[in-house]
Design an enzyme around this catalytic site. Structure first.
Site, short mmCIF file in Angstrom:
data_model
loop_
_atom_site.label_atom_id
_atom_site.label_comp_id
_atom_site.label_asym_id
_atom_site.label_seq_id
_atom_site.Cartn_x
_atom_site.Cartn_y
_atom_site.Cartn_z
N ALA A 8 -35.15 -35.09 30.34
CA ALA A 8 -34.27 -36.27 30.06
C ALA A 8 -33.49 -36.30 28.77
O ALA A 8 -34.20 -36.03 27.55
CB ALA A 8 -35.05 -37.59 29.98
N CYS A 9 -32.26 -36.00 28.65
CA CYS A 9 -31.49 -36.11 27.44
C CYS A 9 -30.83 -37.50 27.12
O CYS A 9 -30.85 -38.54 28.00
CB CYS A 9 -30.42 -34.85 27.57
N THR A 10 -30.25 -37.51 25.95
CA THR A 10 -29.71 -38.91 25.54
C THR A 10 -28.60 -39.36 26.47
O THR A 10 -28.65 -40.25 26.86
CB THR A 10 -29.14 -38.73 24.13
N GLY A 12 -28.15 -37.92 29.47
CA GLY A 12 -28.68 -37.93 31.03
C GLY A 12 -27.71 -37.21 31.68
O GLY A 12 -27.89 -36.99 33.12
N THR A 16 -30.07 -32.44 30.35
CA THR A 16 -31.41 -32.71 31.28
C THR A 16 -31.19 -31.62 32.44
O THR A 16 -32.35 -31.00 32.50
CB THR A 16 -30.98 -34.26 32.03
#
Length: 102
Positions: A8-10, A12, A16
């Site tokens: 999960a990245c900032t 998304g 990700t």
């Protein structure tokens, strides 16, 4: 070894999915089974099952944001890293996971 986890990245979006693919590819190339759930703009995709979590040797949370469902991993070895580390050095991460398993 069986590895499960969450990416999960900032935003998304990009990191990700890149982190998911790189971790899967690095793990499989070293003979491991890898299943990664993603959390982002599209919600949760490829949600881990209770059975997959139960059978896992280690859980990798590759995230730059707070993830949901962390309580599912109670009692498991959980390794938390930023998505950028997985994108840049997936094989080194898998090697570290192998050392933990010993």
């Amino acid at each position: 070894m069986k590895i499960v986890g969450i990416a999960a990245c900032t935003a998304g979006i990009a990191h990700t999915y890149i982190a998911k693919e790189k971790l899967i590819n690095a793990g499989v190339s070293r003979g491991h089974e890898v299943i990664i759930e993603t959390q982002g703009l599209s919600g949760t995709q490829n949600a881990l099952t209770d059975k997959e979590i139960q059978e896992a040797d280690v859980v990798v949370i590759a995230a730059d944001i707070k993830i949901s469902g962390r309580d599912r991993f109670t009692g498991k070895k959980v390794i938390e890293v930023p998505t950028g580390l997985v994108v840049k050095s997936p094989t080194k991460l898998v090697e570290k996971l192998e050392e933990l398993k010993v």
